[in-house]
Design a protein around this motif. Structure first.
Motif, PDB file in Angstrom:
ATOM      1  N   UNK A   1       0.652  -1.240  -0.171  1.00  0.00           N
ATOM      2  CA  UNK A   1      -0.059   0.036  -0.055  1.00  0.00           C
ATOM      3  C   UNK A   1       0.659   1.235   0.072  1.00  0.00           C
ATOM      4  N   UNK A   2       1.960   1.256   0.838  1.00  0.00           N
ATOM      5  CA  UNK A   2       2.840   2.388   0.863  1.00  0.00           C
ATOM      6  C   UNK A   2       3.760   2.659  -0.598  1.00  0.00           C
ATOM      7  N   UNK A   3       4.028   1.481  -1.089  1.00  0.00           N
ATOM      8  CA  UNK A   3       4.649   1.446  -2.290  1.00  0.00           C
ATOM      9  C   UNK A   3       3.686   2.125  -3.351  1.00  0.00           C
ATOM     10  N   UNK A   4       2.419   1.731  -3.649  1.00  0.00           N
ATOM     11  CA  UNK A   4       1.518   2.297  -4.421  1.00  0.00           C
ATOM     12  C   UNK A   4       1.499   3.758  -4.317  1.00  0.00           C
TER      13      UNK A   4
ATOM     14  N   UNK B   1       9.533  -9.202  -0.174  1.00  0.00           N
ATOM     15  CA  UNK B   1       8.564  -8.574  -0.936  1.00  0.00           C
ATOM     16  C   UNK B   1       8.607  -7.386  -0.192  1.00  0.00           C
ATOM     17  N   UNK B   2       8.643  -7.195   1.078  1.00  0.00           N
ATOM     18  CA  UNK B   2       8.636  -5.796   1.837  1.00  0.00           C
ATOM     19  C   UNK B   2      10.062  -5.069   1.797  1.00  0.00           C
ATOM     20  N   UNK B   3      11.175  -5.937   1.717  1.00  0.00           N
ATOM     21  CA  UNK B   3      12.495  -5.084   1.341  1.00  0.00           C
ATOM     22  C   UNK B   3      12.475  -4.466  -0.015  1.00  0.00           C
ATOM     23  N   UNK B   4      11.960  -5.067  -1.016  1.00  0.00           N
ATOM     24  CA  UNK B   4      12.014  -5.028  -2.601  1.00  0.00           C
ATOM     25  C   UNK B   4      11.011  -3.555  -2.677  1.00  0.00           C
ATOM     26  N   UNK B   5       9.737  -3.543  -1.727  1.00  0.00           N
ATOM     27  CA  UNK B   5       8.824  -2.468  -2.003  1.00  0.00           C
ATOM     28  C   UNK B   5       9.704  -1.150  -1.330  1.00  0.00           C
ATOM     29  N   UNK B   6      10.430  -1.393  -0.041  1.00  0.00           N
ATOM     30  CA  UNK B   6      11.049  -0.360   0.519  1.00  0.00           C
ATOM     31  C   UNK B   6      12.253   0.318  -0.473  1.00  0.00           C
TER      32      UNK B   6
ATOM     33  N   UNK C   1       5.201   2.447   9.770  1.00  0.00           N
ATOM     34  CA  UNK C   1       5.192   1.183   9.058  1.00  0.00           C
ATOM     35  C   UNK C   1       6.460   0.418   9.418  1.00  0.00           C
ATOM     36  N   UNK C   2       7.545   1.087   8.784  1.00  0.00           N
ATOM     37  CA  UNK C   2       8.800   0.778   8.866  1.00  0.00           C
ATOM     38  C   UNK C   2       9.336   0.455  10.135  1.00  0.00           C
TER      39      UNK C   2
END
Length: 320
Positions: A121-124, A213-218, A244-245
């Motif tokens: 959601x944060x990535x989008x 996935x979380x690492x990639x989005x951040x 969130x981080x």
């Protein structure tokens, strides 16, 4: 064949923290306060998001599910931990032990899934803001949250079925404050190799996939933030995902330290301490982090307090 037909052990003894001695009351009061504040904090977030129209965005919808998950894990572990501290040890049936392990595993998997969805959601919102509203429409956040709960409960059920095939012939003493997977497998008189491999492959593959996935989005988020020219703009955008981080770092940090790092590096007391952080303290951190660092939630709390004071004044005799 069912464990209840073959097993000669139907009850376990949780030893908890036998080295507390004269400090048990202090530890009991501290954990009781943590448990109560955890419940109140997470209920407060759920209530605020449910009753405040400004907090109906996808991020806060995911946050309410995260709070529900924290309530689940706290209620599953907390009361029994307090009982162990008061009595010095606690008797728990094999069925109750398996139920506790099931809800502990499912809540951990659900929380990891929710943290992954929240990072998406944060990535989008940061990397693809033009399509954010179309992708995260009114129904999408609820659907993604439900998928997280289904994944957690179903995967934990598979693990529970595997464990139910084991025999327990004695001893029945667990040197822990709750029914964790490793001490239960150690007490089984069956060959647990297949179970350990299947659990490791199924659970770790899911958790590591979600973590990657979380690492990639951040990484994408940080790259997008660095492309912003103004310092104020970078700070403003980063503030939308900083809470969130912090939660992700805290939760995955304790989880990896406890279940991924080699257990021989830590003493039994150290393992219990990490488990206590993961199951009791971390659910407290989430509402604190989001309420202290999130401006919209602080505003919603202030408005609710002001409205209650206003209603109290209006109900007083002589009020106009």
């Amino acid at each position: 064949m069912s464990v209840y037909n073959d097993s000669t052990v139907f009850e376990f003894i949780l030893l908890g923290f036998p080295d507390l001695h004269n400090f048990w009351l202090l530890v009991f009061l501290a954990l009781l306060i943590v448990y109560v504040v955890t419940l109140l904090g997470n209920v407060l977030i759920i209530g605020l998001v449910s009753s405040t129209s400004q907090l109906q965005s996808p991020m806060y919808i995911f946050l309410t599910h995260l709070s529900l998950c924290d309530i689940l894990i706290s209620t599953n572990i907390g009361p029994n931990t307090l009982k162990v501290i008061v009595w010095g040890k606690c008797y728990i049936s094999l069925l109750s032990c398996e139920i506790q392990l099931y809800f502990f595993g499912s809540s951990a998997l659900i929380e990891c899934s929710l943290l992954m969805v929240m990072s998406y959601d944060r990535y989008l919102a940061i990397c693809d803001p033009l399509h954010y509203s179309a992708i995260m429409n009114q129904a999408r956040p609820h659907g993604l949250a439900m998928i997280c709960w289904v994944i957690g409960f179903l995967l934990a059920m598979i693990i529970e079925i595997l464990i139910s095939q084991l025999d327990f012939c004695g001893p029945n003493t667990i040197d822990h404050f709750f029914c964790d997977l490793a001490p239960i497998l150690q007490l089984s008189c069956s060959d647990t190799t297949i179970v350990e491999v299947q659990v490791s492959v199924s659970v770790m593959s899911v958790i590591f996939t979600q973590l990657l996935f979380v690492v990639a989005t951040y990484i994408c988020i940080f790259m997008a933030i660095l492309r912003i020219s103004s310092t104020l703009g970078r700070q403003k955008v980063f503030s939308t995902c900083s809470s969130h981080l912090i939660v992700v770092s805290t939760y995955y940090g304790t989880l990896i330290t406890l279940y991924v790092a080699p257990s021989r590096r830590y003493s039994l007391n150290m393992t219990k301490t990490f488990s206590l952080l993961n199951t009791v303290v971390t659910p407290l951190c989430n509402p604190i982090i989001y309420t202290l660092r999130n401006r919209e939630i602080r505003i919603a709390i202030s408005k609710n307090i002001f409205q209650k004071k206003l209603l109290r004044v209006q109900r007083q005799p002589g009020a106009q």
